[in-house]
Design a protein around this motif. Sequence first.
Motif, PDB file in Angstrom:
ATOM      1  N   ASP A 642       0.858  -1.189   0.000  1.00 31.67           N
ATOM      2  CA  ASP A 642       0.000   0.000   0.000  1.00 31.67           C
ATOM      3  C   ASP A 642       0.895   1.241   0.000  1.00 31.67           C
ATOM      4  O   ASP A 642       1.537   1.551   1.006  1.00 31.67           O
ATOM      5  CB  ASP A 642      -0.910   0.001   1.218  1.00 31.67           C
ATOM      6  CG  ASP A 642      -1.850   1.219   1.235  1.00 31.67           C
ATOM      7  OD1 ASP A 642      -1.893   1.947   0.207  1.00 31.67           O
ATOM      8  OD2 ASP A 642      -2.509   1.441   2.260  1.00 31.67           O
ATOM      9  N   THR A 644      -0.211   4.536  -1.166  1.00 34.17           N
ATOM     10  CA  THR A 644      -1.073   5.655  -1.559  1.00 34.17           C
ATOM     11  C   THR A 644      -0.339   6.983  -1.366  1.00 34.17           C
ATOM     12  O   THR A 644       0.167   7.280  -0.285  1.00 34.17           O
ATOM     13  CB  THR A 644      -2.361   5.655  -0.725  1.00 34.17           C
ATOM     14  OG1 THR A 644      -3.020   4.389  -0.869  1.00 34.17           O
ATOM     15  CG2 THR A 644      -3.274   6.780  -1.168  1.00 34.17           C
ATOM     16  N   ASP A 669       2.186   4.333  -5.849  1.00 36.44           N
ATOM     17  CA  ASP A 669       0.741   4.442  -6.031  1.00 36.44           C
ATOM     18  C   ASP A 669       0.389   4.211  -7.503  1.00 36.44           C
ATOM     19  O   ASP A 669       0.893   4.909  -8.388  1.00 36.44           O
ATOM     20  CB  ASP A 669       0.329   5.853  -5.589  1.00 36.44           C
ATOM     21  CG  ASP A 669      -1.178   6.039  -5.571  1.00 36.44           C
ATOM     22  OD1 ASP A 669      -1.877   5.377  -6.357  1.00 36.44           O
ATOM     23  OD2 ASP A 669      -1.640   6.873  -4.765  1.00 36.44           O
TER      24      ASP A 669
END
Length: 803
Positions: A642, A644, A669
């Motif tokens: 992850d 982001t 991302d």
Amino acid sequence: MVRCTARLVIAAPASGHGKTTVATGLMAALSSRGLAVAPFKVGPDYIDPGYHTLAAGRPGRNLDPVLCGEALVAPLFAHGSQDCDIAVIEGVMGLFDGRLGSRGFGSTAHVARLLKAPVLLVVDVRHTSRSAAALVAGMSSFDPDVEVAGVVLNQIGSPRHEKEVRDAIAELGIPVVGALPRTLAIEAPSRHLGLVPAAERDDSGIRAMGEAVAAHLDLDAILALAGTAEDLACTPWTPGDVVAPPSARRPRVAVAAGRAFTFRYAETDELLVAAGCEPVIFDPMTDPSLPDDVSGLWLGGGFPEVHASDLHANHTLLADIRQQVNGGLPTVAECAGLLYLCEQVDGHGMVGAIPATAHMGARLTMGYRNATSAEDTLLGRIGETVTGHEFHRTVITDDADATATRRFDPAAWILDGRADGIATATLHASYLHVHWAGHPQLAQRFADAVHQHAAAVECFGPSGPDVWHHGDRDLRAGLVDFAVNVRRPRPPDWLMEELTRDVDWASYPDATPARKAIAAHHGVEEAMVLPVAGAAEAFTLIARAIGGSSLVVHPQFTETEAALLAAGRNPQRHLLRADDGFALHPLDVPHADLVMVGNPTNPTAVLHTSASLRQLEAEVVVVDEAFMDCIPGQAESLISADMTGQLVLRSLTKTWALAGIRAGYVVGDPALIRLLTLQQPPWSVSTPAVTAMVACLRDGSRLEADALAREGVFHRMDLAERLHQIGLSPVPGSAPFVLVDTSPICTTSLREPLAGKGFAVRRGETFPGLGPSWLRLAVRTPSQHHRLVEALAQLKEETCTQP
């Protein structure tokens, strides 16, 4: 009494009669005969001299009593016509039209009197016949001191029309030396400020003018008229008589030219040379940076508004000029140069060194101006007045009021009571064109500043970090390389074999295998991966793809900031402190849409925690992990499933000695990766780079990289301990390089003294936040460390003083 060149003034009753066509064509026709032709233009015009230069093969020069004074017209003429057979002087407007309210001062007739030159009158007769003779009679008798020695008829409609006009003028006793028919298609095209400059056209139009003049005018009769000119009592103007070199240096001055910057007076370059400078031409539309080692910048007149999109597209040059002008590079910018230094011209981004925008206005601003300095600046002195000329249709505006002329403090000039431009001790930007031959003190002051800047750079380095600097620029033949952070002298044999075996060089590269290998290596989705041509390409893609405000945490690898500048961005800097060990405190970092930071950071070698990086307040955080594979275990990497709002850059250059291959990648991302992909040119990642990525990310290669990383830890400890033994305190860090402040040895840079002892090092002043006493030293072998530290110890014992 000095014998001056045979000469002839080409004049007309008014603008539009064909002076430029006849004058330029005559210059070309006489040059084709093998004559050396000296071309001149009356007045401040800068477009016609461009045509003259092409036609005559010599610089077109201006003769202007208003800008230079009456006394200088003949000396400037004598200077420009030396070693020539004939001088052709094109007039301005109508024969007797000069500065308004001055009874013709600065007119063509005025210059003809000062030069004792006969006048060849060009008359457009398309709407008249015998009345043309009355016009010629009036022009020839208006001023008895001006000799109309011959006439050229222009726009003749037929043989019968020509005979009627010739017969009428014959009664005046003034010879008609030629007639140009109306059917000739040789006029130069025009636009908002007059003729299209010659630099924007090929020379076919000039040749056509020369051929037409040769075919329809009596060149022998014209030469005879020019030969009737009286001698002039004058001494040729010499630039060395009015300026002098302030030092023995020969500093280089970058001078803008090309299609967008077509005007400067020929005497400008000559004055700079006489003042000990070396003008170096560059083209703002095509050159990626200013010429090397310049100590001054001269931006003259031209048409940036016409070429705004092309100028805007040259991002690297815009960034280079912005950095250098803001850093104190002595800069003179006249009219077009003023616009170019603004933030925008008609919506197109420009240099941005001046906080204003420019756009096309509704009316033409033109005329002579008396300009006074309100303060001491680069060129002006308080209360001093010069005369210049203003000619533009653009307006510089304040963002808050798009209709009001922007007022700067301090202004470059006060023009007849109103402020114009901006000026400081190192910058003078104005709409006003000034002929430096008429005001040589301006040339001298600029040259003085250029020499001073060159001296400062020579002694103390550039004013501010050079974000374009790279360690390979510190290398020299025969020096041991401590400057470039590449761990090996060459790739391992097995990798060389992979790179050269069974490679399909005839096919376009396909990065798919590299993307799969990267994703598998890091345990992420392929949508989170983008192979790139080294970290340099990644920085460029990010700078172009991700908008908004930007901030770079320094000291840091400067390609990050260089890429932002090249994209027309103006990033903030957040400086980490040496007295705090260059630690990152995320809450102290200002908010920005895009924050870029290194980890471990080049040049400090400090490894920040992934937790601190995640606390940075930014829409997008970019972490340069180019050296993370040199850290055993890579514990603080930000790469995860992850990511982001995060992008991580990786490079294979350092561990595998692949700087020449350009192999790197971005992980992050997926939405951001898509943005970067849209900016990436097709096939930018080469087939060898794809092969290298696949090979270097296999499990067996990873084990070798880990072993090299562990070895690097011990080698770094060895170098740091040796530095401690001679009284230096390197910054604690984890990467395979050491940052050390050498001020206990010498407060100035040891780069050159070390080069003299056989070692290349990366100088600290090229990194924001560091000074010349800092050195970044690549980790090498213990034996090489011993030799380097021994050289430092010797320097410590020697006398070391500031320049």
